[in-house]
Design an enzyme around this catalytic site. Structure first.
Site, PDB file in Angstrom:
ATOM      1  CG  HIS A 246      -1.762   1.100   1.355  1.00  0.00           C
ATOM      2  ND1 HIS A 246      -2.202   2.094   1.467  1.00  0.00           N
ATOM      3  CD2 HIS A 246      -2.946   0.823   0.816  1.00  0.00           C
ATOM      4  CE1 HIS A 246      -2.745   2.706   1.331  1.00  0.00           C
ATOM      5  NE2 HIS A 246      -3.879   2.286   1.237  1.00  0.00           N
ATOM      6  CD  GLU A 304      -6.096  -3.230  -4.208  1.00  0.00           C
ATOM      7  OE1 GLU A 304      -4.929  -4.013  -3.830  1.00  0.00           O
ATOM      8  OE2 GLU A 304      -5.942  -2.080  -3.792  1.00  0.00           O
TER       9      GLU A 304
END
Length: 362
Positions: A246, A304
């Site tokens: 991320h 995700e």
């Protein structure tokens, strides 16, 4: 100059704070674990919108108003569904939203909150040749979204799981789509224009397009029979491991833990039992492969990875995952748009010219 505006503070906000080092997400003074699974999505939408609309009602009244907005959006856009369904499901949703009034009232905001929840199931049904299912104004927002998709009342556990997902992704600092929304809102354009900017940014694979490829990755790894080998080969060829890493978090994404717990609570519903067990094996293999291959970086599981499992269990195809993300994030976008319009100014950063300089004539 900060490349990609890293570490540049472009806005002051009361809406959310992303602590990348501590792995914490705060939404209007509440930690993510306080909200996810405890507050329903309309309650969190009210939390985000509080202070930005003078006529914002209480929790129960707002949930009812969102239900009425779902019915209104369906009635407005039903005649266009066959045309919208000719596009991919995300572009169809975006085009449908573009047909809504572009004002700045609470009614405009509620239509926008309702739109992804209505359009996504309707377009998916139209693509497979089924008739769209009209909303139930009295139903829970997430449960109605699932009912419009399947044509029947789904498991309360699945509805609760989807509701928790919508809450989990409702806002997340000044990410690309939220910043795009604020830029357009700063011009004093209507809410629909601002939301369309957010939708445009979300469509890019570096922002909102990764949960779908997680499913493709899991299927490919299962077919290979060798998770670690498959993952190492991807890294050797310069490919990104979907669902890991991320831009902000240097530790595990807190949203990943919330969604993993939700998927576990589903048990075997939606075929999640075997899928979850396999995904957990892949997760552990990926973390180890990434640790060895990129020891200088901390690459952890992100939102995700378990988003993909949850939305798959809920019956959404991978090509619609970004639509469902938008259905959750849209309340945050609206809140940021109104905050920018009421407390900010026109966003107009400077650029540094690095091109050729013309000869000056004396």
């Amino acid at each position: 100059m900060a490349n990609g505006l890293d570490d540049v503070v472009a806005a002051e906000t009361v809406l959310s704070d992303v602590d990348g080092l501590g792995g914490r997400l705060t939404i209007r003074g509440h930690s993510l674990p306080e909200l996810a699974g405890r507050w329903r999505y309309p309650q969190v939408a009210r939390l985000l919108l509080d202070g930005f609309f003078d006529d914002l009602p209480g929790d129960a009244e707002l949930a009812e108003a969102i239900g009425r907005a779902r019915v209104e959006v369906f009635q407005r856009l039903q005649p266009t569904l066959s045309t919208l369904a000719a596009l991919d499901v995300y572009s169809g949703m975006r085009a449908g939203i573009a047909l809504l009034p572009d004002g700045g009232t609470l009614a405009d905001a509620l239509r926008l909150i309702a739109a992804p929840a209505v359009l996504t199931p309707a377009l998916l049904r139209a693509k497979r040749g089924d008739k769209a299912v009209a909303p139930d104004k009295g139903a829970d927002h997430a449960a109605d979204m699932l009912r419009m998709l399947s044509g029947k009342a789904d498991s309360p556990d699945l509805a609760r799981a989807l509701d928790t997902y919508l809450v989990t992704v409702c806002d997340h600092g000044l990410n690309a789509s939220t910043f795009a929304t604020r830029v357009v809102a700063s011009t004093q354009a209507g809410l629909t224009s601002a939301i369309l900017a957010g939708l445009g940014a979300l469509k890019g694979p570096l922002h909102g397009g990764a949960p779908g490829p997680v499913i493709e990755m899991l299927d490919a790894i299962e077919a290979s029979g060798d998770a670690a080998g498959w993952l190492r080969d991807e890294i050797v060829h310069g490919e990104r491991i979907m669902g890991f890493g991320h831009r902000i978090y240097r530790v595990r994404d807190p949203r990943a833990d919330v969604l993993k717990a939700v998927v576990r609570q589903l048990g075997g519903k939606g075929g999640t039992g075997r899928r979850l067990a396999f995904a957990e094996e892949v997760e552990q293999a990926a973390l180890e492969v990434l640790r060895v291959a990129k020891p200088q970086r901390s690459i952890q599981t992100n939102v995700e990875f378990y988003t993909a499992l949850l939305l798959e269990a809920a019956g959404f195809p991978a090509e619609a995952f970004s639509n469902v993300f938008a259905a959750g994030r849209i309340a945050g976008w609206i809140a940021h748009a109104r905050e920018q319009q009421t407390t900010g100014r026109l966003i107009r950063p400077q650029s540094r010219y690095v091109g050729p300089v013309p000869d000056l004539v004396a």
